[in-house]
Design a protein around this motif. Structure first.
Motif, PDB file in Angstrom:
ATOM      1  N   GLN A  18      37.158  21.019  43.064  1.00  0.00           N
ATOM      2  CA  GLN A  18      38.215  20.453  42.225  1.00  0.00           C
ATOM      3  C   GLN A  18      37.828  20.327  40.758  1.00  0.00           C
ATOM      4  OE1 GLN A  18      41.200  19.776  43.973  1.00  0.00           O
ATOM      5  NE2 GLN A  18      39.996  20.813  45.535  1.00  0.00           N
ATOM      6  N   ARG A  19      36.535  20.345  40.482  1.00  0.00           N
ATOM      7  CA  ARG A  19      36.115  20.184  39.094  1.00  0.00           C
ATOM      8  C   ARG A  19      34.710  20.763  38.927  1.00  0.00           C
ATOM      9  NH1 ARG A  19      36.427  15.186  41.609  1.00  0.00           N
ATOM     10  NH2 ARG A  19      34.439  14.100  41.936  1.00  0.00           N
ATOM     11  N   SER A  20      34.331  21.015  37.686  1.00  0.00           N
ATOM     12  CA  SER A  20      33.009  21.562  37.383  1.00  0.00           C
ATOM     13  C   SER A  20      32.453  20.892  36.140  1.00  0.00           C
ATOM     14  CB  SER A  20      33.088  23.076  37.179  1.00  0.00           C
ATOM     15  OG  SER A  20      33.892  23.386  36.052  1.00  0.00           O
ATOM     16  N   ALA A  21      31.142  20.989  36.002  1.00  0.00           N
ATOM     17  CA  ALA A  21      30.473  20.435  34.821  1.00  0.00           C
ATOM     18  C   ALA A  21      29.212  21.240  34.559  1.00  0.00           C
ATOM     19  CB  ALA A  21      30.130  18.963  35.035  1.00  0.00           C
ATOM     20  N   GLY A  22      28.870  21.396  33.292  1.00  0.00           N
ATOM     21  CA  GLY A  22      27.651  22.115  32.939  1.00  0.00           C
ATOM     22  C   GLY A  22      27.910  23.584  32.676  1.00  0.00           C
ATOM     23  N   ALA A  23      26.837  24.310  32.365  1.00  0.00           N
ATOM     24  CA  ALA A  23      26.939  25.732  32.064  1.00  0.00           C
ATOM     25  C   ALA A  23      25.605  26.403  32.373  1.00  0.00           C
ATOM     26  CB  ALA A  23      27.311  25.939  30.594  1.00  0.00           C
ATOM     27  N   PHE A  24      25.642  27.703  32.607  1.00  0.00           N
ATOM     28  CA  PHE A  24      24.415  28.449  32.821  1.00  0.00           C
ATOM     29  C   PHE A  24      23.685  28.611  31.493  1.00  0.00           C
ATOM     30  CE2 PHE A  24      26.809  29.600  36.580  1.00  0.00           C
ATOM     31  CZ  PHE A  24      25.830  29.634  37.567  1.00  0.00           C
ATOM     32  N   PRO A  25      22.362  28.511  31.489  1.00  0.00           N
ATOM     33  CA  PRO A  25      21.589  28.575  30.241  1.00  0.00           C
ATOM     34  C   PRO A  25      21.777  29.905  29.525  1.00  0.00           C
ATOM     35  CG  PRO A  25      20.239  27.773  32.065  1.00  0.00           C
ATOM     36  CD  PRO A  25      21.496  28.289  32.668  1.00  0.00           C
ATOM     37  N   ALA A  26      21.721  29.854  28.213  1.00  0.00           N
ATOM     38  CA  ALA A  26      21.793  31.080  27.419  1.00  0.00           C
ATOM     39  C   ALA A  26      20.569  31.954  27.671  1.00  0.00           C
ATOM     40  CB  ALA A  26      21.925  30.736  25.935  1.00  0.00           C
ATOM     41  N   GLN A  27      19.400  31.310  27.811  1.00  0.00           N
ATOM     42  CA  GLN A  27      18.161  32.036  28.117  1.00  0.00           C
ATOM     43  C   GLN A  27      18.019  32.121  29.636  1.00  0.00           C
ATOM     44  OE1 GLN A  27      16.372  33.474  25.708  1.00  0.00           O
ATOM     45  NE2 GLN A  27      17.863  32.663  24.226  1.00  0.00           N
ATOM     46  N   ASP A  28      18.857  32.957  30.230  1.00  0.00           N
ATOM     47  CA  ASP A  28      18.972  32.988  31.680  1.00  0.00           C
ATOM     48  C   ASP A  28      17.684  33.438  32.369  1.00  0.00           C
ATOM     49  OD1 ASP A  28      20.810  32.644  33.962  1.00  0.00           O
ATOM     50  OD2 ASP A  28      20.468  34.783  34.247  1.00  0.00           O
ATOM     51  N   ALA A  29      17.006  34.435  31.824  1.00  0.00           N
ATOM     52  CA  ALA A  29      15.802  34.968  32.458  1.00  0.00           C
ATOM     53  C   ALA A  29      14.710  33.901  32.558  1.00  0.00           C
ATOM     54  CB  ALA A  29      15.294  36.189  31.692  1.00  0.00           C
ATOM     55  N   ALA A  30      14.512  33.156  31.488  1.00  0.00           N
ATOM     56  CA  ALA A  30      13.493  32.105  31.501  1.00  0.00           C
ATOM     57  C   ALA A  30      13.856  31.012  32.496  1.00  0.00           C
ATOM     58  CB  ALA A  30      13.335  31.526  30.098  1.00  0.00           C
ATOM     59  N   ALA A  31      15.133  30.649  32.534  1.00  0.00           N
ATOM     60  CA  ALA A  31      15.570  29.607  33.466  1.00  0.00           C
ATOM     61  C   ALA A  31      15.413  30.068  34.911  1.00  0.00           C
ATOM     62  CB  ALA A  31      17.025  29.251  33.180  1.00  0.00           C
ATOM     63  N   ARG A  32      15.684  31.344  35.181  1.00  0.00           N
ATOM     64  CA  ARG A  32      15.522  31.884  36.532  1.00  0.00           C
ATOM     65  C   ARG A  32      14.057  31.840  36.970  1.00  0.00           C
ATOM     66  NH1 ARG A  32      19.022  35.788  38.797  1.00  0.00           N
ATOM     67  NH2 ARG A  32      21.137  35.683  37.964  1.00  0.00           N
TER      68      ARG A  32
ATOM     69  N   ALA B 180      33.001  16.517  45.287  1.00  0.00           N
ATOM     70  CA  ALA B 180      31.969  16.387  44.264  1.00  0.00           C
ATOM     71  C   ALA B 180      32.297  17.357  43.126  1.00  0.00           C
ATOM     72  CB  ALA B 180      30.594  16.686  44.855  1.00  0.00           C
ATOM     73  N   THR B 181      31.422  17.407  42.149  1.00  0.00           N
ATOM     74  CA  THR B 181      31.592  18.294  41.008  1.00  0.00           C
ATOM     75  C   THR B 181      30.733  19.527  41.187  1.00  0.00           C
ATOM     76  OG1 THR B 181      32.071  16.447  39.525  1.00  0.00           O
ATOM     77  CG2 THR B 181      31.323  18.503  38.510  1.00  0.00           C
ATOM     78  N   ALA B 182      31.305  20.701  40.974  1.00  0.00           N
ATOM     79  CA  ALA B 182      30.537  21.936  41.048  1.00  0.00           C
ATOM     80  C   ALA B 182      29.649  22.058  39.814  1.00  0.00           C
ATOM     81  CB  ALA B 182      31.466  23.132  41.151  1.00  0.00           C
ATOM     82  N   VAL B 183      28.391  22.423  40.047  1.00  0.00           N
ATOM     83  CA  VAL B 183      27.442  22.574  38.947  1.00  0.00           C
ATOM     84  C   VAL B 183      26.846  23.975  38.995  1.00  0.00           C
ATOM     85  CG1 VAL B 183      26.872  20.115  38.892  1.00  0.00           C
ATOM     86  CG2 VAL B 183      25.535  21.657  40.339  1.00  0.00           C
ATOM     87  N   PRO B 184      26.415  24.505  37.847  1.00  0.00           N
ATOM     88  CA  PRO B 184      25.803  25.842  37.841  1.00  0.00           C
ATOM     89  C   PRO B 184      24.452  25.792  38.550  1.00  0.00           C
ATOM     90  CG  PRO B 184      25.595  24.812  35.687  1.00  0.00           C
ATOM     91  CD  PRO B 184      26.474  23.913  36.498  1.00  0.00           C
ATOM     92  N   ALA B 185      24.182  26.784  39.396  1.00  0.00           N
ATOM     93  CA  ALA B 185      22.961  26.749  40.195  1.00  0.00           C
ATOM     94  C   ALA B 185      22.430  28.154  40.430  1.00  0.00           C
ATOM     95  CB  ALA B 185      23.238  26.071  41.543  1.00  0.00           C
ATOM     96  N   TYR B 186      21.122  28.221  40.669  1.00  0.00           N
ATOM     97  CA  TYR B 186      20.474  29.455  41.104  1.00  0.00           C
ATOM     98  C   TYR B 186      20.166  29.336  42.591  1.00  0.00           C
ATOM     99  CZ  TYR B 186      19.718  30.248  36.102  1.00  0.00           C
ATOM    100  OH  TYR B 186      19.889  30.418  34.743  1.00  0.00           O
ATOM    101  N   PHE B 187      20.583  30.324  43.366  1.00  0.00           N
ATOM    102  CA  PHE B 187      20.236  30.392  44.785  1.00  0.00           C
ATOM    103  C   PHE B 187      19.023  31.303  44.902  1.00  0.00           C
ATOM    104  CE2 PHE B 187      23.952  28.137  45.252  1.00  0.00           C
ATOM    105  CZ  PHE B 187      24.378  27.981  46.571  1.00  0.00           C
TER     106      PHE B 187
END
Length: 541
Positions: free
Chosen positions: A131-145, A187-194
């Protein structure tokens, strides 16, 4: 115990078939549709007052796309969009899966599955959305991964002290709303790495969900392990070191770890286990073809480039040495286990009954249909494998599925029976519950093989009938039951709950009446509803 393997990423990463929108179908008024909700009031099913007709001459995909706007409103879609990700035929029509995406990234488990008749008319839809979301995937995606991979390995190591040589594979981006796998408050959907994590033992595979913008571990689960072109190899009691082995070390194929002992069309050989598995693969292929119109080999077979093509493959009489959960290194020969590793099967000596083989192959089927994974969905995954493994054996007139053994999974194997679907408390692996929230209930973080007992009990009641928990159920028979469970297999979301399963059983039955599948009647559906109540699949877990 029947073992487990990962099969999540490929099944969930389906790309869109159609983008954009078409005019909303308007044959019936959405205001008169019947809506079902979970314990938190979220819509989990829509049943139109009358079938919603498809645009004239439309394909199933076009018909499904025409319903997107209507269903988005009814399922309370307030963020992102619903995108058609898969359409597949089922007896009487087709099912079309809509995946919720936010900014092009899928929301794990947020799906709406449409049940369409042969003309493309909408009969029902089941699912759940965030129903809702919050946050964003990092701009520096490779480092965050990279950081997420480190956190994932550390999380698995903390929970599994005996696991060796842990490594993280490439992460996938998802929005994650933990409540989609429960009947609790949204709950709120958040950006995540699986992040898939592998150990030295091929059976040791986990998925770790790491917050993309926080690097916090949100959840960890071990995955359920999941040909007629048939290829069977004989390990001849060779000991495989599962502490160091990879999937390549157990592959069955010419030029691979184990050479081909019997291929498709070849005569029987001297090794009994080889011939049994060859026959069992054939029985499973025939079953899925006859009762589901599903080509098992084409869907889950493996091609190892050995000239045998895409085939159902299995290695028999394998022995193993590995480090147990207690840190002690042990050798088993004969090895009392069997598993599907995402590509092929492996068997210990004598662990070769038809229903166990069908159980493991069905994990491969689920991998490519509903992709059940995590929490309650993993227990449902195990239960669905029990259901179809047993039906495969029953329909093949397997002696180990006759008489007193009819509802015992694994009877006749070196393991003995591992699951009693008629009386789950009597299961050889340990007592299992016969109803949601009943005695022995393990919950979403327990061993998935335990709560699978509820699924098996429901199948027994629907098929053969009995009086249980205040309900007297007239069995609807094997053919109607098989058609029902196959529709359910295709309707479930990847993070389905037990209440979702109960709802899908009732929805699928009503659909099979309308589409005249297997001669299903309204009274049959009344019996299914009684079975759902008896095993408390209508309750919040």
């Amino acid at each position: 115990m029947l073992s487990r393997t990962a099969a999540l990423a490929a099944a969930l990463a389906a790309s869109s078939l159609i983008a954009g929108g078409l005019a909303d179908a308007t044959t019936t008024s959405a205001a008169t549709d019947q809506l079902s909700t979970d314990g938190a009031g979220r819509v989990i099913a829509v049943e139109p007052a009358a079938p919603v007709a498809a645009p004239h001459g439309a394909s199933a995909a076009t018909a499904a796309q025409a319903n997107v706007t209507r269903l988005a409103k009814q399922f309370g879609l307030s963020v992102g969009e619903l995108v058609l990700s898969d359409v597949r035929p089922v007896p009487g029509g087709s099912v079309a899966r809509l995946q919720q995406k936010i900014n092009g990234v899928p929301v794990f488990g947020a799906q709406v599955v449409q049940d369409l008749d042969g003309s493309g008319a909408l009969l029902a839809a089941v699912g759940k959305t965030t129903q809702r979301s919050a946050g964003a995937f990092p701009a520096q995606d490779a480092a965050a991964r990279a950081k997420a991979g480190e956190s994932a390995v550390a999380a698995v190591a903390a929970k599994n002290s005996a696991a060796k040589a842990l490594r993280a594979d490439a992460a996938q981006n998802y929005w994650y709303d933990a409540s989609l796998g429960t009947d609790g408050a949204p709950a709120t959907a958040v950006p995540a790495y699986f992040v898939p994590v592998h150990g030295a033992d091929p059976e040791d595979k986990w998925t770790v969900v790491v917050g993309a913008d926080t690097n916090q571990v949100l959840t960890v689960w071990g995955e359920t392990r999941q040909a007629a072109n048939r290829v069977v190899c004989d390990a001849n009691r060779k000991v495989v070191d599962l502490d160091t082995a990879t999937e390549a070390d157990i592959r069955c194929g010419a030029g691979h770890a184990f050479g081909v002992t019997r291929g498709e069309g070849q005569a029987a050989v001297a090794t009994t286990d080889v011939n049994k598995v060859y026959d069992y693969f054939g029985a499973a292929q025939s079953f899925y073809s006859k009762y589901a119109g599903y080509d098992l080999t084409a869907s889950i077979g493996a091609n190892y480039g050995d000239g045998k093509g895409k085939a159902l493959r299995g290695t028999v009489r394998m022995c193993e040495i590995s480090t147990g959960r207690d840190g002690v290194r042990r050798q088993q020969c004969p090895w009392a286990n069997a598993f599907w590793d995402g590509e092929q099967m492996a068997f210990g000596e004598g662990v070769t009954t038809m229903d166990i083989t069908g159980h493991e192959l069905t994990h491969g089927v689920t991998q490519h249909t509903s992709a059940l994974a995590g929490g309650y969905a993993q227990a449902i995954n195990e239960g669905m494998s029990d259901v179809f493994g047993k039906f495969i054996a029953i329909k093949a007139n397997d002696p180990n599925a006759a008489g007193a053994n009819r509802w015992l999974l694994g009877a006749g194997s070196s393991l003995g029976q591992v699951r009693d679907m008629r009386n789950p408390a009597n299961s050889g692996e340990g007592p299992s519950p016969d109803r949601v929230n009943g005695q022995y209930w393990a919950g979403p973080d327990g061993d998935e093989h335990i709560d699978a007992g509820v699924v098996g009990k429901t199948d027994y009641l629907i098929t053969d009938g009995d009086t249980f928990n205040g309900q007297t159920v007239r069995g609807i028979g094997e053919d109607k039951s098989i058609a029902l469970w196959w529709k359910v297999e295709n309707l479930l979301r990847s993070t389905a709950t037990f209440k979702d399963l109960g709802n899908a059983l009732n929805t699928a039955c009503a659909s099979n009446v309308r589409t005249k599948v297997a001669g299903t009647t309204a009274d049959d559906c009344a019996q299914v509803a009684k079975a759902v109540k008896a095993t408390q699949l209508n309750q919040n877990a």
